[in-house]
Design a protein around this motif. Sequence first.
Motif, PDB file in Angstrom:
ATOM      1  N   LYS A  35       0.626  -1.247   0.107  1.00 36.95           N
ATOM      2  CA  LYS A  35       0.149   0.073   0.234  1.00 36.95           C
ATOM      3  C   LYS A  35       1.080   1.268   0.158  1.00 36.95           C
ATOM      4  CE  LYS A  35      -4.549   1.393   2.239  1.00 36.95           C
ATOM      5  NZ  LYS A  35      -4.457   2.647   2.895  1.00 36.95           N
ATOM      6  N   GLU A  36       0.334   2.713  -0.280  1.00 37.50           N
ATOM      7  CA  GLU A  36       1.288   3.300  -0.789  1.00 37.50           C
ATOM      8  C   GLU A  36       2.007   4.424   0.572  1.00 37.50           C
ATOM      9  OE1 GLU A  36      -3.071   4.462  -0.436  1.00 37.50           O
ATOM     10  OE2 GLU A  36      -2.106   3.231  -1.706  1.00 37.50           O
ATOM     11  N   ASP A  37       1.033   3.838   1.720  1.00 42.98           N
ATOM     12  CA  ASP A  37       1.510   4.664   3.186  1.00 42.98           C
ATOM     13  C   ASP A  37       2.200   2.896   3.939  1.00 42.98           C
ATOM     14  OD1 ASP A  37      -0.593   2.931   3.381  1.00 42.98           O
ATOM     15  OD2 ASP A  37      -2.278   4.461   4.565  1.00 42.98           O
ATOM     16  N   VAL A  38       2.648   2.718   3.141  1.00 43.68           N
ATOM     17  CA  VAL A  38       3.673   1.431   3.904  1.00 43.68           C
ATOM     18  C   VAL A  38       4.689   2.099   4.606  1.00 43.68           C
ATOM     19  CG1 VAL A  38       4.417  -0.527   4.407  1.00 43.68           C
ATOM     20  CG2 VAL A  38       2.656  -0.463   2.990  1.00 43.68           C
ATOM     21  N   ALA A  39       5.334   2.952   4.639  1.00 42.58           N
ATOM     22  CA  ALA A  39       6.858   4.273   4.022  1.00 42.58           C
ATOM     23  C   ALA A  39       6.383   4.431   5.582  1.00 42.58           C
ATOM     24  CB  ALA A  39       6.663   4.528   3.754  1.00 42.58           C
ATOM     25  N   LEU A  40       5.125   4.905   6.148  1.00 42.21           N
ATOM     26  CA  LEU A  40       4.656   5.398   8.038  1.00 42.21           C
ATOM     27  C   LEU A  40       5.371   4.284   8.784  1.00 42.21           C
ATOM     28  CD1 LEU A  40       1.400   7.127   6.991  1.00 42.21           C
ATOM     29  CD2 LEU A  40       3.562   8.036   7.050  1.00 42.21           C
ATOM     30  N   PHE A  69       7.480   6.544  -1.063  1.00 44.90           N
ATOM     31  CA  PHE A  69       6.155   7.313   0.068  1.00 44.90           C
ATOM     32  C   PHE A  69       5.869   8.199  -1.245  1.00 44.90           C
ATOM     33  CE2 PHE A  69       5.025  11.270   2.215  1.00 44.90           C
ATOM     34  CZ  PHE A  69       3.562  10.210   2.983  1.00 44.90           C
ATOM     35  N   ALA A  70       6.967   8.882  -1.874  1.00 45.41           N
ATOM     36  CA  ALA A  70       7.524  10.581  -2.754  1.00 45.41           C
ATOM     37  C   ALA A  70       7.050   9.808  -3.430  1.00 45.41           C
ATOM     38  CB  ALA A  70       8.762  10.358  -2.434  1.00 45.41           C
ATOM     39  N   LEU A  71       7.392   8.142  -4.735  1.00 47.65           N
ATOM     40  CA  LEU A  71       7.097   8.414  -5.698  1.00 47.65           C
ATOM     41  C   LEU A  71       5.346   7.869  -5.362  1.00 47.65           C
ATOM     42  CD1 LEU A  71       7.495   6.949  -8.631  1.00 47.65           C
ATOM     43  CD2 LEU A  71       7.827   4.453  -7.350  1.00 47.65           C
ATOM     44  N   ASN A  72       4.813   6.837  -4.585  1.00 48.55           N
ATOM     45  CA  ASN A  72       3.466   7.136  -4.679  1.00 48.55           C
ATOM     46  C   ASN A  72       2.872   8.506  -4.374  1.00 48.55           C
ATOM     47  OD1 ASN A  72       3.075   3.960  -4.651  1.00 48.55           O
ATOM     48  ND2 ASN A  72       3.882   4.233  -2.671  1.00 48.55           N
ATOM     49  N   LEU A  74       3.347  11.233  -4.665  1.00 47.09           N
ATOM     50  CA  LEU A  74       4.103  12.856  -5.496  1.00 47.09           C
ATOM     51  C   LEU A  74       3.594  12.744  -7.360  1.00 47.09           C
ATOM     52  CD1 LEU A  74       7.152  14.439  -3.942  1.00 47.09           C
ATOM     53  CD2 LEU A  74       4.622  14.901  -3.547  1.00 47.09           C
ATOM     54  N   VAL A  75       3.267  11.215  -7.624  1.00 50.38           N
ATOM     55  CA  VAL A  75       3.783  10.999  -8.803  1.00 50.38           C
ATOM     56  C   VAL A  75       2.489   9.980  -8.864  1.00 50.38           C
ATOM     57  CG1 VAL A  75       5.097   9.826 -11.209  1.00 50.38           C
ATOM     58  CG2 VAL A  75       6.128  11.561  -8.906  1.00 50.38           C
ATOM     59  N   LEU A  76       2.316   8.461  -8.353  1.00 51.76           N
ATOM     60  CA  LEU A  76       1.282   7.561  -8.752  1.00 51.76           C
ATOM     61  C   LEU A  76       0.315   8.223  -8.972  1.00 51.76           C
ATOM     62  CD1 LEU A  76       3.406   4.554  -8.222  1.00 51.76           C
ATOM     63  CD2 LEU A  76       3.195   5.639 -10.262  1.00 51.76           C
ATOM     64  N   LEU A  77      -0.414   8.479  -7.347  1.00 53.96           N
ATOM     65  CA  LEU A  77      -1.239   8.829  -6.669  1.00 53.96           C
ATOM     66  C   LEU A  77      -2.372  10.047  -7.281  1.00 53.96           C
ATOM     67  CD1 LEU A  77      -1.340   8.184  -3.242  1.00 53.96           C
ATOM     68  CD2 LEU A  77      -2.364   6.760  -4.665  1.00 53.96           C
ATOM     69  N   PRO A  78      -1.693  11.050  -7.834  1.00 57.13           N
ATOM     70  CA  PRO A  78      -2.034  11.850  -8.805  1.00 57.13           C
ATOM     71  C   PRO A  78      -1.976  11.739 -10.368  1.00 57.13           C
ATOM     72  CG  PRO A  78      -0.215  13.243  -7.156  1.00 57.13           C
ATOM     73  CD  PRO A  78      -0.774  11.353  -7.211  1.00 57.13           C
ATOM     74  N   ALA A  79      -1.037  10.795 -10.863  1.00 53.03           N
ATOM     75  CA  ALA A  79      -1.334  11.053 -11.880  1.00 53.03           C
ATOM     76  C   ALA A  79      -2.622   9.828 -12.356  1.00 53.03           C
ATOM     77  CB  ALA A  79      -0.071   9.838 -12.005  1.00 53.03           C
ATOM     78  N   PHE A  80      -2.913   9.145 -11.294  1.00 52.00           N
ATOM     79  CA  PHE A  80      -4.378   8.276 -11.303  1.00 52.00           C
ATOM     80  C   PHE A  80      -5.310   8.234 -10.852  1.00 52.00           C
ATOM     81  CE2 PHE A  80      -1.083   5.072 -12.126  1.00 52.00           C
ATOM     82  CZ  PHE A  80      -1.390   4.136 -13.107  1.00 52.00           C
ATOM     83  N   SER A  81      -5.495   9.411 -10.201  1.00 50.20           N
ATOM     84  CA  SER A  81      -6.610  10.530  -9.661  1.00 50.20           C
ATOM     85  C   SER A  81      -7.171  11.049 -11.045  1.00 50.20           C
ATOM     86  CB  SER A  81      -5.856  11.154  -9.181  1.00 50.20           C
ATOM     87  OG  SER A  81      -6.964  12.105  -8.480  1.00 50.20           O
ATOM     88  N   PRO A  82      -8.603  10.871 -11.015  1.00 48.41           N
ATOM     89  CA  PRO A  82      -9.462  12.053 -11.816  1.00 48.41           C
ATOM     90  C   PRO A  82      -9.388  13.424 -12.158  1.00 48.41           C
ATOM     91  CG  PRO A  82     -11.074   9.750 -10.613  1.00 48.41           C
ATOM     92  CD  PRO A  82      -9.760   9.857 -10.123  1.00 48.41           C
ATOM     93  N   THR A  83      -9.387  14.150 -11.113  1.00 49.77           N
ATOM     94  CA  THR A  83      -8.080  15.201 -10.808  1.00 49.77           C
ATOM     95  C   THR A  83      -7.034  15.899 -10.593  1.00 49.77           C
ATOM     96  OG1 THR A  83      -8.766  15.023  -8.175  1.00 49.77           O
ATOM     97  CG2 THR A  83     -10.912  15.297  -9.450  1.00 49.77           C
ATOM     98  N   GLY A  84      -6.323  14.638 -10.490  1.00 50.08           N
ATOM     99  CA  GLY A  84      -5.363  14.773 -10.608  1.00 50.08           C
ATOM    100  C   GLY A  84      -4.711  15.262  -8.996  1.00 50.08           C
TER     101      GLY A  84
END
Length: 330
Positions: A35-40, A69-72, A74-84
Amino acid sequence: PELLVLPLMLGALLLILNERPWWAFGLVAIALTAKEDVALVAVPFGLWVAWRYHRWAGLTMAAAATGAFALNFLVLLPAFSPTGEVLYTGRYTEYGTSALGIIGGVAANPVSVLGDITRADSLAYLRDMVLTAPTSLAAPVVLLLGLPITMANALSTHFYQIDIRYHYTIYLLTAVGIAALYGARWLQTRASRTAYGWIVAAVVLAAFLGLGPGPDGSAWDGLEDAAAVEAAIDLIGPDDVVSANSTLAVHLAHRTTVYRFPNPFRELDYGTPGIDYDPPAGDVEWIILDPNRLVNFAYANETLTELLADRTNPWEPVISTDGVLLLRRR
């Protein structure tokens, strides 16, 4: 998939203790894919490993987790979000409107952070977490591995994040579990066999009474009236559109359309910020609720009251017991 994080991190710890730090890094790397927040939890774990056991392996773990964490976010989650935009940011608007903005806002507002962490519900959450493994209190430094995820959960407006019944708990449970092992070892080395036995008995009793199926063990409660619930579910056709509260929705998920009440009548954790909320509420044929689960949710009670009072789209009670309420659109 985040449920795999706990065994993977415990496996990494075991490999560290057996002087196989790079194999441990492999397990941490696998955990980061869950998951994207495992880095925590992975970042503090890596720093702790670097401090106590193996500098370079630990620092590599922390660096890899920070990069993930940064990749998820700052890059991946915004890229796949309908609104960015990252959907999580809506839970932390008090501190910022972007991932970096929220981190900066947390750093700049320590008083607000302290207030959120020390709220009654946040403290109750921490109490319940520690009671799952009270020996963790004997290893406070190790317990600090859970600080980042504790802050992420306590500062969120998404109240499920401070409810131990939900998956948001797994990362903190990982930290508590590791601390419990070290705490138990610390107690064992400083107490006689008899005293240690009494300590173990006290820990088990505290966990049983505080969180287990002892007095007021509400987290262990099942359905109040299982027979009535099953009868109600049987009345709902396999293709019927239904709105149900979360404890019942899982029993009705094998269909094309199912909403978590009060959706689609009122928006709650539905859709994406910036996208119009306009689901076809008129298509809902059934509403099924556990009345006992509505007590603490004013929005659900308000929505139910409004629907029952609406004479243009009247709802007919089909089953109404202490354990289940089934409504059918007339």
